[in-house]
Design a protein around this motif. Structure first.
Motif, mmCIF file in Angstrom:
data_model
loop_
_atom_site.group_PDB
_atom_site.id
_atom_site.type_symbol
_atom_site.label_atom_id
_atom_site.label_comp_id
_atom_site.label_asym_id
_atom_site.label_seq_id
_atom_site.Cartn_x
_atom_site.Cartn_y
_atom_site.Cartn_z
ATOM 1 N N PHE A 1 0.806 -1.213 0.000
ATOM 2 C CA PHE A 1 0.000 0.000 0.000
ATOM 3 C C PHE A 1 0.848 1.276 0.000
ATOM 4 N N VAL B 1 -8.343 -9.108 3.101
ATOM 5 C CA VAL B 1 -7.423 -8.174 2.421
ATOM 6 C C VAL B 1 -7.052 -7.010 3.331
ATOM 7 N N ILE B 2 -8.057 -6.455 4.014
ATOM 8 C CA ILE B 2 -7.791 -5.313 4.902
ATOM 9 C C ILE B 2 -7.886 -5.773 6.361
ATOM 10 N N VAL C 1 -2.701 8.896 -9.170
ATOM 11 C CA VAL C 1 -2.107 7.675 -8.596
ATOM 12 C C VAL C 1 -2.569 7.477 -7.152
ATOM 13 N N LEU C 2 -2.619 8.567 -6.381
ATOM 14 C CA LEU C 2 -3.032 8.457 -4.981
ATOM 15 C C LEU C 2 -4.525 8.151 -4.853
ATOM 16 N N PRO D 1 2.423 3.205 -4.107
ATOM 17 C CA PRO D 1 2.032 4.347 -4.941
ATOM 18 C C PRO D 1 2.506 5.684 -4.357
ATOM 19 N N PHE E 1 -14.589 -5.815 -0.405
ATOM 20 C CA PHE E 1 -14.295 -7.209 -0.766
ATOM 21 C C PHE E 1 -14.177 -8.062 0.503
ATOM 22 N N THR E 2 -13.390 -7.532 1.473
ATOM 23 C CA THR E 2 -13.187 -8.253 2.742
ATOM 24 C C THR E 2 -14.508 -8.450 3.467
ATOM 25 N N PHE F 1 -6.181 6.468 -7.010
ATOM 26 C CA PHE F 1 -6.275 5.055 -7.409
ATOM 27 C C PHE F 1 -5.979 4.145 -6.206
ATOM 28 N N LEU F 2 -4.991 4.540 -5.396
ATOM 29 C CA LEU F 2 -4.673 3.781 -4.178
ATOM 30 C C LEU F 2 -5.875 3.772 -3.231
ATOM 31 N N LEU G 1 0.362 2.330 -10.260
ATOM 32 C CA LEU G 1 -1.027 1.956 -10.570
ATOM 33 C C LEU G 1 -1.220 0.442 -10.632
ATOM 34 N N LEU H 1 -9.925 -14.269 2.741
ATOM 35 C CA LEU H 1 -10.091 -13.037 1.957
ATOM 36 C C LEU H 1 -10.011 -11.804 2.860
ATOM 37 N N ILE I 1 -0.288 -3.017 -7.057
ATOM 38 C CA ILE I 1 -1.218 -3.574 -6.057
ATOM 39 C C ILE I 1 -2.212 -4.541 -6.709
ATOM 40 N N TYR J 1 -17.622 -8.242 2.268
ATOM 41 C CA TYR J 1 -18.606 -9.012 1.509
ATOM 42 C C TYR J 1 -18.369 -10.518 1.651
ATOM 43 N N PHE J 2 -17.101 -10.930 1.638
ATOM 44 C CA PHE J 2 -16.807 -12.364 1.643
ATOM 45 C C PHE J 2 -16.529 -12.933 3.037
ATOM 46 N N SER J 3 -16.587 -12.068 4.078
ATOM 47 C CA SER J 3 -16.244 -12.614 5.400
ATOM 48 C C SER J 3 -17.428 -13.382 6.003
ATOM 49 N N PHE K 1 -11.028 -3.059 -1.621
ATOM 50 C CA PHE K 1 -10.579 -4.215 -0.822
ATOM 51 C C PHE K 1 -11.377 -4.336 0.479
ATOM 52 N N LEU K 2 -11.719 -3.166 1.028
ATOM 53 C CA LEU K 2 -12.499 -3.157 2.268
ATOM 54 C C LEU K 2 -13.873 -3.793 2.035
ATOM 55 N N GLY L 1 -13.574 -17.036 1.795
ATOM 56 C CA GLY L 1 -13.916 -15.918 2.665
ATOM 57 C C GLY L 1 -14.428 -16.387 4.015
ATOM 58 N N LYS L 2 -15.271 -17.401 3.978
ATOM 59 C CA LYS L 2 -15.825 -17.931 5.242
ATOM 60 C C LYS L 2 -14.708 -18.516 6.121
ATOM 61 N N ASP M 1 -8.444 1.487 -4.511
ATOM 62 C CA ASP M 1 -7.998 0.108 -4.225
ATOM 63 C C ASP M 1 -8.383 -0.284 -2.804
ATOM 64 N N ILE M 2 -8.035 0.578 -1.849
ATOM 65 C CA ILE M 2 -8.266 0.262 -0.428
ATOM 66 C C ILE M 2 -9.759 0.130 -0.143
#
Lengths: 573, 39
Positions: free
Chosen positions: A78, A220-221, B20-21, A81, B34-35, B23-24, A281, A218, A284, B37-39, B31-32, A213-214, B27-28
């Protein structure tokens, strides 16, 4: 491996060597050999930067990391960038304007010769050792899969890439990296497709993600927060990634010659900046994609029985009867637990929100992990010299066990090419730093451009041999990608601190910079040795402590003994 | 502005840096979700 796999592997590797030799024509001086006559466009800079950073370790360890620890490793990138932006603003214009051959040459212009020499020495030490690990990483694949002697495999692995690296210097490195990345991405994409294809009928990509995920893969954060507050020893979380990762990447791209040497080959500042920003870009998402392959492999082994230990060759070495029986008994138990898990997970794919089923699967997953731990500790007891960390073997074991003929050869070639890309760049940078920062500083008689060119080729060759020797001692290091990052973190903070002083603290002079670097390096080593602090933090600690110590020393040291810097390090807008 | 100074896509480097920043950040945030949704 089948005959077809061997043909694919040998053909791919031979193509790269031939292409590297074909692209070897450079002008016979240091500018041609180390900087490719400053002629590269931004997309070659981007591919070269990516090819240098993504080593075989990336493609071996990262899927295994996702398999065992989930996707949170991506957070370590992270800071990248932000680091790209800082380097584009402050570092790139200065390096280009001064027309330096190495990043450390700038330090002599800004501070003095001893600071340049000390920093380049830290770089040579760190990069030389970590490149040895980068040779060892792909070598373990061959030795493990084919039963080859690891020492001879290291020599074979390191030797082939030296051919085109010695011959063509930076130009051959950049052009081969371009072709290597094309093959690597193709291979990894096919591997990902194959994992999904091999899932049971009716189970798709999203189902695989839901199951992973379960089971906590997953993630990620992550925040690093525990019931006792923030966990400073937690290696990967958003804060260590953003802050520690920023310092690590700033140091890697701004002060490590293996990367600086790539973007110094650019035609001009614009091409360098574009290459670096594009890297900011794509890096990640690329790491995310590689981790996702590991998660898919994890999902595959949820739907199907998995091996209790992925480094099969290590467990097969146990010949002592008592231990062998014990290991076989644990393996049998694991297979039963794994088959039970597969049955429940297949049921979960049909009814994804069944809370009791999810609870049972999670409980059984813990039992499976406990059995794996028991197996590893029994293996370690039976054979203390065996490395029981099998993270690096997960992906390859899957490839060899489940992918079709031809594709196995291609995937092994991918690992080799990824290794060659980063090793070749490292050898080129080690040679450039040795030649420009050490040899030219201390050689008594000046040499002709042709003699310097020839000597640089010998230095490249010499570093190749050194790294192969280091590779011979790289056993027992656990996850190799972590080993490289830990090693980097021991030195990167200090190297970065010196560059931060050079760019942002104009009144700090050579003596203060030099002595603060020595003091801080000792502090970082003691911290690593005596405390449990996560290694990413060492980068930040090293850089910040160095700056503070230097500011203090500058107050104490007489200014008259220091050289005044005349370099403008402020950016042009 | 010389050919060498011509910046692709944006007029200023500063816009590239912000891009670029951002975009970061995207991304975060992605991902948040994503985490979660799938937890």
């Amino acid at each position: 491996m089948s005959k077809l796999d061997w043909i694919v592997l040998i053909a791919t590797l031979s193509t790269i060597i031939a292409y590297g030799l074909y692209r070897s024509k450079t002008s016979k001086n240091l500018d041609g050999y180390f900087l490719s006559n400053r002629s590269m466009p931004w997309y070659l800079i981007l591919l070269s930067i990516m090819g240098t950073q993504a080593s075989a370790i990336t493609f071996l360890s990262v899927p295994g990391q996702a398999f065992s620890d989930g996707m949170r490793f991506v957070q370590a990138y992270f800071g990248l960038p932000m680091a790209m932006v800082v380097i584009c603003i402050f570092f790139v214009p200065v390096f280009h304007k001064l027309k330096v051959f190495t990043a450390y040459e700038f330090l002599e212009k800004r501070f003095d010769k001893k600071t340049r020499t000390f920093t380049s020495f830290l770089f040579l030490l760190q990069r030389g050792l970590s490149t040895g690990i980068s040779i060892y990483a792909p070598a373990i694949i061959l030795s493990s899969l084919l039963g080859w002697n690891i020492y001879w495999t290291n020599i074979f692995m390191g030797g082939l890439l030296i051919i085109y690296t010695v011959s063509g210097g930076a130009k051959a490195v950049a052009y081969t990296q371009q072709l290597q990345l094309l093959i690597i991405f193709t291979g990894m994409f096919i591997a990902a497709y194959m994992v999904v294809h091999l899932l049971p009928e009716g189970v798709g990509f999203i189902d695989a993600l839901k199951v992973s995920g379960k089971l906590g893969r997953l993630n990620v954060i992550t925040t690093g927060k525990t019931s006792n507050g923030f966990d400073w020893s937690d290696r990967y979380n958003i804060w260590s990634g953003l802050i520690g990762g920023f310092f690590l990447q700033l140091s890697y791209f701004g002060a490590d010659q293996s990367q600086v040497g790539r973007y110094l080959t650019a035609k001009n500042i614009t091409e360098s900046r574009m290459g670096l920003l594009m890297n900011g870009l794509v890096k990640i998402p690329m790491q995310f994609a590689i981790l996702l392959i590991g998660v898919l492999v994890f999902a595959y082994y949820q739907f199907n029985p998995s091996p209790v230990f992925f480094n099969q060759a290590a467990s097969e070495k146990i010949v002592e009867t008592g231990a062998q029986h014990q290991l076989l008994a644990i393996e049998k138990t694991y297979q039963q637990q794994s088959a039970y898990q597969a049955g429940m997970v297949r049921e979960l794919a049909k009814q994804p929100e069944n809370p009791q089923l999810i609870k049972d699967i999670r409980a059984n997953q813990q039992t499976l992990e406990q059995t794996r731990k028991t197996y590893k500790s029994s293996l370690k007891k039976a054979s203390p010299s065996t490395d029981v960390n099998d993270t690096n073997y997960v992906f390859l074991r899957f490839v060899v066990d489940h992918l079709p003929q031809g594709l196995i050869g291609l995937l092994i070639a991918v690992i080799f090419l990824a290794g060659w890309g980063s090793i070749a760049a490292a050898l080129n940078s080690l040679a450039s730093s040795t030649m420009c920062d050490i040899h030219q500083q201390f050689a008594k008689t000046p040499k002709t451009p042709l003699a310097e060119y020839n000597l640089s080729r010998w230095y490249t060759f010499g570093w190749g041999i050194f790294c192969i020797i280091v590779a011979q001692f790289a056993n027992n290091m656990g996850s190799l990608i972590e080993a490289v990052n830990v090693l980097g973190s021991l030195f990167y903070g200090v190297i970065l601190g010196i560059f931060l002083l050079a760019f942002f603290f104009k009144y700090v002079r050579g003596n203060a910079a030099f002595y603060s670097a020595i003091i801080t390096e000792l502090i970082v080593i003691i911290l690593f040795w005596k405390s449990s602090i996560g290694f990413l933090w060492l980068n930040a600690v090293g850089a910040i402590v160095l700056v503070l110590v230097a500011l203090l020393l500058q107050l104490l040291l007489p200014v008259s003994t220091n050289k005044k810097s005349g370099i403008n390090t402020m950016p042009d807008q | 502005m010389s050919q060498e100074d011509k910046i692709p896509l944006f007029r200023r480097w500063r816009s590239w840096y912000i891009f670029v920043l951002l975009f970061l950040l995207i991304d975060i945030i992605a991902f948040l979700f994503f985490t979660q949704y799938f937890s």
